[in-house]
Enzyme design. Sequence first.
Site, mmCIF file in Angstrom:
data_model
loop_
_atom_site.group_PDB
_atom_site.id
_atom_site.type_symbol
_atom_site.label_atom_id
_atom_site.label_comp_id
_atom_site.label_asym_id
_atom_site.label_seq_id
_atom_site.Cartn_x
_atom_site.Cartn_y
_atom_site.Cartn_z
ATOM 1 N N ALA A 130 2.351 5.165 -1.311
ATOM 2 C CA ALA A 130 2.949 4.658 -2.549
ATOM 3 C C ALA A 130 4.448 4.443 -2.408
ATOM 4 O O ALA A 130 5.199 4.570 -3.365
ATOM 5 C CB ALA A 130 2.658 5.631 -3.690
ATOM 6 N N ARG A 187 6.210 -8.015 -5.055
ATOM 7 C CA ARG A 187 5.495 -9.078 -5.774
ATOM 8 C C ARG A 187 5.374 -8.791 -7.277
ATOM 9 O O ARG A 187 5.064 -9.657 -8.064
ATOM 10 C CB ARG A 187 4.099 -9.261 -5.147
ATOM 11 C CG ARG A 187 4.160 -9.884 -3.768
ATOM 12 C CD ARG A 187 2.850 -9.749 -3.015
ATOM 13 N NE ARG A 187 2.723 -8.457 -2.343
ATOM 14 C CZ ARG A 187 1.696 -8.115 -1.563
ATOM 15 N NH1 ARG A 187 0.697 -8.951 -1.369
ATOM 16 N NH2 ARG A 187 1.662 -6.929 -0.978
ATOM 17 N N LYS A 194 4.967 -0.431 -8.600
ATOM 18 C CA LYS A 194 3.748 -0.965 -9.227
ATOM 19 C C LYS A 194 2.750 0.144 -9.572
ATOM 20 O O LYS A 194 1.951 0.002 -10.487
ATOM 21 C CB LYS A 194 3.091 -2.004 -8.310
ATOM 22 C CG LYS A 194 2.659 -1.470 -6.946
ATOM 23 C CD LYS A 194 2.049 -2.571 -6.096
ATOM 24 C CE LYS A 194 1.752 -2.127 -4.685
ATOM 25 N NZ LYS A 194 1.137 -3.170 -3.885
ATOM 26 N N GLN A 218 9.283 8.317 2.604
ATOM 27 C CA GLN A 218 9.349 7.312 3.673
ATOM 28 C C GLN A 218 10.630 6.517 3.404
ATOM 29 O O GLN A 218 10.683 5.717 2.476
ATOM 30 C CB GLN A 218 8.126 6.386 3.625
ATOM 31 C CG GLN A 218 8.100 5.373 4.756
ATOM 32 C CD GLN A 218 7.068 4.285 4.545
ATOM 33 O OE1 GLN A 218 6.624 4.028 3.425
ATOM 34 N NE2 GLN A 218 6.680 3.625 5.621
ATOM 35 N N THR A 227 2.122 0.169 6.586
ATOM 36 C CA THR A 227 1.189 1.218 6.146
ATOM 37 C C THR A 227 0.957 2.274 7.232
ATOM 38 O O THR A 227 0.764 3.449 6.911
ATOM 39 C CB THR A 227 -0.155 0.592 5.724
ATOM 40 O OG1 THR A 227 -0.588 -0.315 6.762
ATOM 41 C CG2 THR A 227 -0.034 -0.189 4.428
ATOM 42 N N GLU A 229 -5.190 -8.479 10.092
ATOM 43 C CA GLU A 229 -4.476 -8.886 8.879
ATOM 44 C C GLU A 229 -4.544 -10.402 8.705
ATOM 45 O O GLU A 229 -4.567 -11.148 9.692
ATOM 46 C CB GLU A 229 -3.009 -8.431 8.955
ATOM 47 C CG GLU A 229 -2.831 -6.955 8.764
ATOM 48 C CD GLU A 229 -3.506 -6.461 7.506
ATOM 49 O OE1 GLU A 229 -3.008 -6.729 6.402
ATOM 50 O OE2 GLU A 229 -4.565 -5.808 7.610
HETATM 51 C C1 UD1 Z 1 -3.144 -3.718 2.964
HETATM 52 C C2 UD1 Z 1 -3.916 -3.755 4.311
HETATM 53 C C3 UD1 Z 1 -4.957 -4.880 4.267
HETATM 54 C C4 UD1 Z 1 -5.858 -4.699 3.083
HETATM 55 C C5 UD1 Z 1 -5.062 -4.606 1.780
HETATM 56 C C6 UD1 Z 1 -5.974 -4.221 0.646
HETATM 57 C C7 UD1 Z 1 -2.408 -3.053 6.112
HETATM 58 C C8 UD1 Z 1 -1.546 -3.497 7.223
HETATM 59 N N1 UD1 Z 1 -3.000 -4.000 5.410
HETATM 60 O O1 UD1 Z 1 -2.391 -4.922 2.824
HETATM 61 O O2 UD1 Z 1 -5.731 -4.867 5.476
HETATM 62 O O3 UD1 Z 1 -6.788 -5.778 3.008
HETATM 63 O O4 UD1 Z 1 -4.067 -3.563 1.901
HETATM 64 O O5 UD1 Z 1 -5.270 -4.221 -0.568
HETATM 65 O O6 UD1 Z 1 -2.547 -1.861 5.914
HETATM 66 N N2 UD1 Z 1 3.112 1.137 1.570
HETATM 67 C C9 UD1 Z 1 3.925 2.195 1.877
HETATM 68 N N3 UD1 Z 1 4.862 2.040 2.877
HETATM 69 C C10 UD1 Z 1 4.985 0.882 3.563
HETATM 70 C C11 UD1 Z 1 4.141 -0.200 3.235
HETATM 71 C C12 UD1 Z 1 3.211 -0.038 2.238
HETATM 72 O O7 UD1 Z 1 3.828 3.265 1.298
HETATM 73 O O8 UD1 Z 1 5.847 0.854 4.449
HETATM 74 C C13 UD1 Z 1 2.108 1.315 0.516
HETATM 75 C C14 UD1 Z 1 2.287 0.380 -0.663
HETATM 76 O O9 UD1 Z 1 3.089 0.993 -1.657
HETATM 77 C C15 UD1 Z 1 0.863 0.174 -1.161
HETATM 78 C C16 UD1 Z 1 0.021 0.379 0.074
HETATM 79 O O10 UD1 Z 1 0.843 1.018 1.015
HETATM 80 O O11 UD1 Z 1 0.491 1.102 -2.153
HETATM 81 C C17 UD1 Z 1 -0.495 -0.922 0.648
HETATM 82 O O12 UD1 Z 1 0.589 -1.775 0.928
HETATM 83 P P1 UD1 Z 1 0.563 -3.308 0.548
HETATM 84 O O13 UD1 Z 1 1.892 -3.873 0.869
HETATM 85 O O14 UD1 Z 1 0.024 -3.503 -0.780
HETATM 86 O O15 UD1 Z 1 -0.475 -3.825 1.686
HETATM 87 P P2 UD1 Z 1 -1.306 -5.164 1.636
HETATM 88 O O16 UD1 Z 1 -0.434 -6.271 2.081
HETATM 89 O O17 UD1 Z 1 -1.946 -5.285 0.332
HETATM 90 MG MG MG Z 2 -1.817 -4.145 -1.581
#
Ligand code: UD1
Ligand code: MG
Length: 471
Positions: A9, A15, A22, A72, A78, A156
């Site tokens: 999170a 976006r 969010k 983080q 992720t 991805e």
């Molecule tokens: C991610 C998945 C994708 C999946 C999709 C489903 C990866 C690389 N991709 O993409 O395969 O289909 O979710 O919704 O995992 N977050 C962090 N730190 C970061 C980046 C993200 O905590 O450095 C958290 C975000 O707050 C979020 C979650 O991880 O809650 C997912 O990140 P988001 O950017 O929404 O990933 P998607 O592009 O949706």
């Molecule tokens: Mg997402």
Amino acid sequence: MEISAVVMAAGKSTRMKSKHSKVVFQVSGKAIIQWVSDALFDAGCKDQVYIVGETQAEIRSILGENVAYVLQEEQRGTGHAVMQAAPFLEGRDGLTIVLPGDCPMVSAETITKALNAFESVDGNCAAILITAEADDPTGYGRIVRDKDGNVLKIVEHKDCTEEELKIREINSSMYVFKTPLLLSALGRIGANNAQKEYYLTDTIGILIGDGYKVGAVVCDFDDTRGINDRIQLAQVQAIMNRRIIERHMKNGVTIIDPASTWIHHAVEIGQDTTILPGTTLMGNTVIGSDCIIGENTRIDCSEIGDETTIDNSIVTGSRVGKDCRIGPFSHIRPDCVIDDQVTIGAYVEVKASVIGAHTRARHLTYIGDSKVGKNVNFGCGTVTCNFDGQDKVGCTIEDNVFIGGNSNIVSAVVLGKDSYIAAGSTITNDVEPLALGIGRSKQVNRPNWVAEKARMRGQNYIVLDDRRSEF
Ligand code: UD1
Ligand code: MG
């Protein structure tokens, strides 16, 4: 078995175009991140760690101290996010559930299914993916399987080949891993991809390369929906609301127009109650049976007794008894306790007051900070004058008092039991039981005044049958 959960999170929620994360947005009266946490607790997972970023304060204020947090500092993907939980996971055996913080539709049932799937995959299973068939998989990571249907890797969207883009099975970003294997794979991911990020999804290919198996539980796409922008927020909200409404309909509540009715998750409604269009029921509202609520009514954190009708009104933080008639256009503000068979009618506002049974305020009345007994009649246009410019003090109106129309009852008078207030009074002193209170100037009639006035203007006033012909 030791079960841990890591919830990601820390993302910037770019976006969403908001100063908030969010995951703190509400869906059906509950923050998105709270839906995720509740699903984990319901699935029996108490050991939860949240990866948080610069918006950590608002996330902590929602989830409190029952869960752990890891900061983080830089959002590098992720995989990098889950890596931050390594100190929390090291030395643990058992399973780790990984969830994104932005998926309020995740249920304890889905999580349990994934945990149980571990036992059903034979051999050395390293992880279970939660996947879904999407009508439009744009933007999601794709599940690549071999010709026998075994999972090979996740790619991805931005890194997909033409062929891979055609795959409709998507990664929900929800997983269960064997904890030591998750840590081992995380140590080996790189950022050599379209987004230059550390992808958690890469751990799957790595584990399969190590010779492990990865299983998948395919769910309904709606159960895996994530929220990245406000369009998806509205879509998820509509699906969640529809599910809540269907639960009530199955319990015996008539809901005329589900599309215009919004009911928060914790609301309770009794059998044979009808909810009319344009109604919003919020917070921990409890509605009795055989009620008619709406149209266009909002009830927030209130308790409504059986057989009560509330028409085009707002009720907040109050208790309304049985068989009451509220509205149209009533405003019941916080801290009211309204007993049974009370009528609060058109353009009547009540605030922080206690109203006894059978009392009626049918039109254009304000009752504030007051204590009102049983069977009181408020004439049209009665005002309890409860504010002296400094303090709010109400009045006491005892049982059976009759108040004539257009009266002001100035605080903090006591209208004694069975007393009677003449219409148009401004009452500033107590009225004893059984007395008539009149607080207005005495009427004076001036005979022939109209004709006199005409004569003074030099006119001769003639009374005609049809006065209009004169003017
Ligand atoms: C991610 C998945 C994708 C999946 C999709 C489903 C990866 C690389 N991709 O993409 O395969 O289909 O979710 O919704 O995992 N977050 C962090 N730190 C970061 C980046 C993200 O905590 O450095 C958290 C975000 O707050 C979020 C979650 O991880 O809650 C997912 O990140 P988001 O950017 O929404 O990933 P998607 O592009 O949706
Ligand atoms: Mg997402």
